[in-house]
Design a protein around this motif. Structure first.
Motif, PDB file in Angstrom:
ATOM      1  N   HIS A   6     -28.357 -13.811 -52.474  1.00  0.00           N
ATOM      2  CA  HIS A   6     -28.239 -12.357 -52.445  1.00  0.00           C
ATOM      3  C   HIS A   6     -27.415 -11.887 -51.257  1.00  0.00           C
ATOM      4  CE1 HIS A   6     -30.817 -11.498 -55.825  1.00  0.00           C
ATOM      5  NE2 HIS A   6     -31.717 -12.339 -55.350  1.00  0.00           N
ATOM      6  N   LYS A   7     -27.435 -12.660 -50.172  1.00  0.00           N
ATOM      7  CA  LYS A   7     -26.741 -12.251 -48.960  1.00  0.00           C
ATOM      8  C   LYS A   7     -25.259 -12.612 -48.983  1.00  0.00           C
ATOM      9  CE  LYS A   7     -30.829 -12.659 -45.980  1.00  0.00           C
ATOM     10  NZ  LYS A   7     -31.403 -13.355 -44.819  1.00  0.00           N
ATOM     11  N   LYS A   8     -24.832 -13.386 -49.993  1.00  0.00           N
ATOM     12  CA  LYS A   8     -23.432 -13.807 -50.040  1.00  0.00           C
ATOM     13  C   LYS A   8     -22.534 -12.594 -50.168  1.00  0.00           C
ATOM     14  CE  LYS A   8     -20.428 -17.199 -52.217  1.00  0.00           C
ATOM     15  NZ  LYS A   8     -20.323 -18.202 -53.279  1.00  0.00           N
ATOM     16  N   PRO A   9     -21.536 -12.438 -49.282  1.00  0.00           N
ATOM     17  CA  PRO A   9     -20.671 -11.255 -49.328  1.00  0.00           C
ATOM     18  C   PRO A   9     -19.963 -11.125 -50.663  1.00  0.00           C
ATOM     19  CG  PRO A   9     -20.340 -12.519 -47.308  1.00  0.00           C
ATOM     20  CD  PRO A   9     -21.191 -13.348 -48.212  1.00  0.00           C
ATOM     21  N   GLY A  10     -19.729  -9.881 -51.066  1.00  0.00           N
ATOM     22  CA  GLY A  10     -19.057  -9.637 -52.331  1.00  0.00           C
ATOM     23  C   GLY A  10     -17.667 -10.226 -52.390  1.00  0.00           C
ATOM     24  N   LEU A  11     -16.948 -10.225 -51.239  1.00  0.00           N
ATOM     25  CA  LEU A  11     -15.596 -10.763 -51.211  1.00  0.00           C
ATOM     26  C   LEU A  11     -15.602 -12.260 -51.489  1.00  0.00           C
ATOM     27  CD1 LEU A  11     -12.614 -10.252 -50.741  1.00  0.00           C
ATOM     28  CD2 LEU A  11     -12.990 -10.585 -48.297  1.00  0.00           C
ATOM     29  N   GLU A  12     -16.574 -12.988 -50.910  1.00  0.00           N
ATOM     30  CA  GLU A  12     -16.661 -14.421 -51.140  1.00  0.00           C
ATOM     31  C   GLU A  12     -16.986 -14.717 -52.599  1.00  0.00           C
ATOM     32  OE1 GLU A  12     -15.920 -16.884 -49.153  1.00  0.00           O
ATOM     33  OE2 GLU A  12     -15.286 -15.426 -47.659  1.00  0.00           O
ATOM     34  N   THR A  13     -17.841 -13.888 -53.202  1.00  0.00           N
ATOM     35  CA  THR A  13     -18.182 -14.052 -54.615  1.00  0.00           C
ATOM     36  C   THR A  13     -16.951 -13.869 -55.488  1.00  0.00           C
ATOM     37  OG1 THR A  13     -20.400 -13.201 -54.176  1.00  0.00           O
ATOM     38  CG2 THR A  13     -19.681 -13.238 -56.475  1.00  0.00           C
ATOM     39  N   LEU A  14     -16.150 -12.842 -55.148  1.00  0.00           N
ATOM     40  CA  LEU A  14     -14.930 -12.582 -55.902  1.00  0.00           C
ATOM     41  C   LEU A  14     -13.940 -13.733 -55.758  1.00  0.00           C
ATOM     42  CD1 LEU A  14     -13.219 -10.679 -57.606  1.00  0.00           C
ATOM     43  CD2 LEU A  14     -12.473  -9.562 -55.509  1.00  0.00           C
ATOM     44  N   ARG A  15     -13.787 -14.260 -54.544  1.00  0.00           N
ATOM     45  CA  ARG A  15     -12.881 -15.383 -54.332  1.00  0.00           C
ATOM     46  C   ARG A  15     -13.311 -16.603 -55.132  1.00  0.00           C
ATOM     47  NH1 ARG A  15     -12.187 -14.678 -47.755  1.00  0.00           N
ATOM     48  NH2 ARG A  15     -10.477 -13.131 -47.825  1.00  0.00           N
ATOM     49  N   ILE A  39      -3.580 -13.886 -37.485  1.00  0.00           N
ATOM     50  CA  ILE A  39      -3.095 -14.519 -38.717  1.00  0.00           C
ATOM     51  C   ILE A  39      -4.239 -15.190 -39.462  1.00  0.00           C
ATOM     52  CG2 ILE A  39      -1.532 -16.243 -39.673  1.00  0.00           C
ATOM     53  CD1 ILE A  39       0.299 -15.816 -37.320  1.00  0.00           C
ATOM     54  N   ASP A  40      -5.036 -15.968 -38.748  1.00  0.00           N
ATOM     55  CA  ASP A  40      -6.087 -16.764 -39.391  1.00  0.00           C
ATOM     56  C   ASP A  40      -7.121 -15.908 -40.118  1.00  0.00           C
ATOM     57  OD1 ASP A  40      -4.918 -19.139 -38.603  1.00  0.00           O
ATOM     58  OD2 ASP A  40      -6.069 -19.284 -36.750  1.00  0.00           O
ATOM     59  N   ILE A  41      -7.436 -14.728 -39.570  1.00  0.00           N
ATOM     60  CA  ILE A  41      -8.454 -13.902 -40.230  1.00  0.00           C
ATOM     61  C   ILE A  41      -7.931 -13.306 -41.535  1.00  0.00           C
ATOM     62  CG2 ILE A  41      -9.633 -13.326 -38.083  1.00  0.00           C
ATOM     63  CD1 ILE A  41      -8.227 -10.622 -38.116  1.00  0.00           C
ATOM     64  N   ARG A  42      -6.624 -13.321 -41.746  1.00  0.00           N
ATOM     65  CA  ARG A  42      -6.053 -12.806 -42.987  1.00  0.00           C
ATOM     66  C   ARG A  42      -6.009 -13.856 -44.085  1.00  0.00           C
ATOM     67  NH1 ARG A  42      -4.676  -7.179 -43.244  1.00  0.00           N
ATOM     68  NH2 ARG A  42      -4.385  -6.466 -41.093  1.00  0.00           N
ATOM     69  N   LEU A  43      -6.220 -15.114 -43.716  1.00  0.00           N
ATOM     70  CA  LEU A  43      -6.124 -16.207 -44.670  1.00  0.00           C
ATOM     71  C   LEU A  43      -7.514 -16.672 -45.087  1.00  0.00           C
ATOM     72  CD1 LEU A  43      -3.326 -18.221 -42.842  1.00  0.00           C
ATOM     73  CD2 LEU A  43      -3.064 -16.888 -44.947  1.00  0.00           C
ATOM     74  N   PRO A  44      -7.769 -16.805 -46.384  1.00  0.00           N
ATOM     75  CA  PRO A  44      -9.069 -17.308 -46.842  1.00  0.00           C
ATOM     76  C   PRO A  44      -9.342 -18.693 -46.258  1.00  0.00           C
ATOM     77  CG  PRO A  44      -7.803 -16.416 -48.682  1.00  0.00           C
ATOM     78  CD  PRO A  44      -6.875 -16.456 -47.500  1.00  0.00           C
ATOM     79  N   GLY A  45     -10.493 -18.865 -45.655  1.00  0.00           N
ATOM     80  CA  GLY A  45     -10.826 -20.136 -45.037  1.00  0.00           C
ATOM     81  C   GLY A  45     -10.397 -20.232 -43.596  1.00  0.00           C
ATOM     82  N   ALA A 213      -0.991 -14.049 -50.488  1.00  0.00           N
ATOM     83  CA  ALA A 213      -2.041 -14.982 -50.108  1.00  0.00           C
ATOM     84  C   ALA A 213      -3.102 -14.935 -51.193  1.00  0.00           C
ATOM     85  CB  ALA A 213      -2.651 -14.626 -48.755  1.00  0.00           C
ATOM     86  N   ARG A 214      -3.261 -16.026 -51.896  1.00  0.00           N
ATOM     87  CA  ARG A 214      -4.227 -16.054 -52.989  1.00  0.00           C
ATOM     88  C   ARG A 214      -5.635 -15.761 -52.452  1.00  0.00           C
ATOM     89  NH1 ARG A 214      -4.365 -21.504 -56.225  1.00  0.00           N
ATOM     90  NH2 ARG A 214      -2.289 -20.754 -56.871  1.00  0.00           N
ATOM     91  N   ALA A 215      -6.270 -14.751 -53.020  1.00  0.00           N
ATOM     92  CA  ALA A 215      -7.606 -14.308 -52.599  1.00  0.00           C
ATOM     93  C   ALA A 215      -7.616 -13.836 -51.154  1.00  0.00           C
ATOM     94  CB  ALA A 215      -8.640 -15.415 -52.797  1.00  0.00           C
ATOM     95  N   GLY A 216      -6.455 -13.439 -50.636  1.00  0.00           N
ATOM     96  CA  GLY A 216      -6.373 -12.947 -49.272  1.00  0.00           C
ATOM     97  C   GLY A 216      -5.582 -11.654 -49.196  1.00  0.00           C
ATOM     98  N   GLU A 217      -5.154 -11.302 -47.991  1.00  0.00           N
ATOM     99  CA  GLU A 217      -4.458 -10.037 -47.768  1.00  0.00           C
ATOM    100  C   GLU A 217      -3.028 -10.287 -47.287  1.00  0.00           C
ATOM    101  OE1 GLU A 217      -6.737  -7.217 -45.368  1.00  0.00           O
ATOM    102  OE2 GLU A 217      -8.411  -8.620 -45.459  1.00  0.00           O
ATOM    103  N   CYS A 218      -2.140  -9.381 -47.652  1.00  0.00           N
ATOM    104  CA  CYS A 218      -0.771  -9.417 -47.144  1.00  0.00           C
ATOM    105  C   CYS A 218      -0.722  -8.731 -45.774  1.00  0.00           C
ATOM    106  CB  CYS A 218       0.183  -8.716 -48.103  1.00  0.00           C
ATOM    107  SG  CYS A 218       0.238  -9.462 -49.746  1.00  0.00           S
ATOM    108  N   ALA A 219       0.197  -9.168 -44.929  1.00  0.00           N
ATOM    109  CA  ALA A 219       0.282  -8.583 -43.583  1.00  0.00           C
ATOM    110  C   ALA A 219       1.581  -9.016 -42.923  1.00  0.00           C
ATOM    111  CB  ALA A 219      -0.910  -9.014 -42.730  1.00  0.00           C
TER     112      ALA A 219
END
Length: 264
Positions: A6-15, A39-45, A213-219
């Motif tokens: 239940h605590k899993k963030p919605g973004l992680e579930t979507l990814r 940079i790293d915080i914009r990339l999944p993982g 960035a697949r499942a990530g954000e552009c920047a």
């Protein structure tokens, strides 16, 4: 269902859902962090995915000669383990510039191919080999079918694949907008070096555009170019550059160097 689910963030579930739809296994990919938090915080993982295909192109005139884009890729490859296969169609790779960002000639296997078809064939074989740290290839056109084959080969072996999109004419760069199966897509443009308070040239600076960035954000990021270990650095004010390491400030390193030369 546990409380942790239940605590899993919605973004992680979507990814995770996107990953399943794209046919990837649930195993966790190994990551290669840039070491720059922005940079790293914009990339999944938290970094660049190993066992995956990535695309890099130069911005402006660099779309034709790919000098900055090539150094960016070499800096990434330098931080992997194992030999690096570098596939080209033109004999204009300047090996000292690769060593400047940490990729030595002893680790690099250069292959010259006569066409994009041959480049893609060598690219796929290199990724399927499994014993290479990274495979870098210069290619002008990259179709969805070809990129899917490369992505699958990278996933199977765990090797890092980087396609340097390089064109002979500026108008051909429009092909970079076509969809591919790459996990990330980057554009590297050269920025003016920061002015120094003394005569000399400052560390090169780049504008990195994370276009996809697949499942990530552009920047967009303004960074200092890769150092001798292949690492980027966030741009810092000139005032922060004035402090010299103690060994250089008192001249001890220089004295030792001259002493060695005198004894030789």
């Amino acid at each position: 269902m546990t409380a942790e689910t239940h605590k899993k963030p919605g973004l992680e579930t979507l990814r995770a859902a996107i990953s399943r739809l794209e046919g990837h296994s649930d195993r966790r990919r190994r990551m290669l962090p840039f070491g720059v938090r922005e940079i790293d915080i914009r990339l999944p993982g938290g970094g660049l995915a190993l066992g995956a295909l990535h695309e890099v192109a130069g911005g402006g005139n660099d779309a034709l000669h790919s000098a900055a884009a090539g150094q960016f890729c070499a800096g990434i490859a330098a931080r992997t383990r194992g030999k690096v296969l570098w596939i080209v169609t033109r004999q204009d790779v300047f090996a000292p510039s690769l060593k400047q960002v940490g990729l030595s000639a002893r680790r690099t296997i250069f292959v010259e191919a006569s066409s994009d078809v041959d480049v893609l064939a060598c690219f796929e074989e290199g990724l399927r080999h499994g014993g290479l740290g990274a495979v870098v290839a210069e290619v002008a056109r990259l179709s969805m079918t070809a990129s899917r084959r490369l992505q699958l080969a990278a996933e199977t072996s765990g090797s890092l694949g980087i396609a340097i999109r390089r064109w002979r004419r500026q108008t051909d760069a429009a092909d970079f907008g076509q969809p591919t199966a790459s996990v990330t897509r980057w554009r590297v443009s050269v920025l003016p070096s920061v002015s120094l308070p003394v005569p000399g040239v400052g560390r090169p600076r780049w504008l990195l555009e994370l276009i996809r960035a697949r499942a990530g954000e552009c920047a967009d990021f303004e960074v200092e170019a890769c150092d001798a270990k292949g690492r980027l650095a966030p741009c810092t004010p000139v005032a922060d550059r004035l402090a010299l390491p103690a060994a250089l400030a008192d001249g001890s390193d220089q004295e030792a160097t001259w002493a060695r030369r005198a004894r030789a």
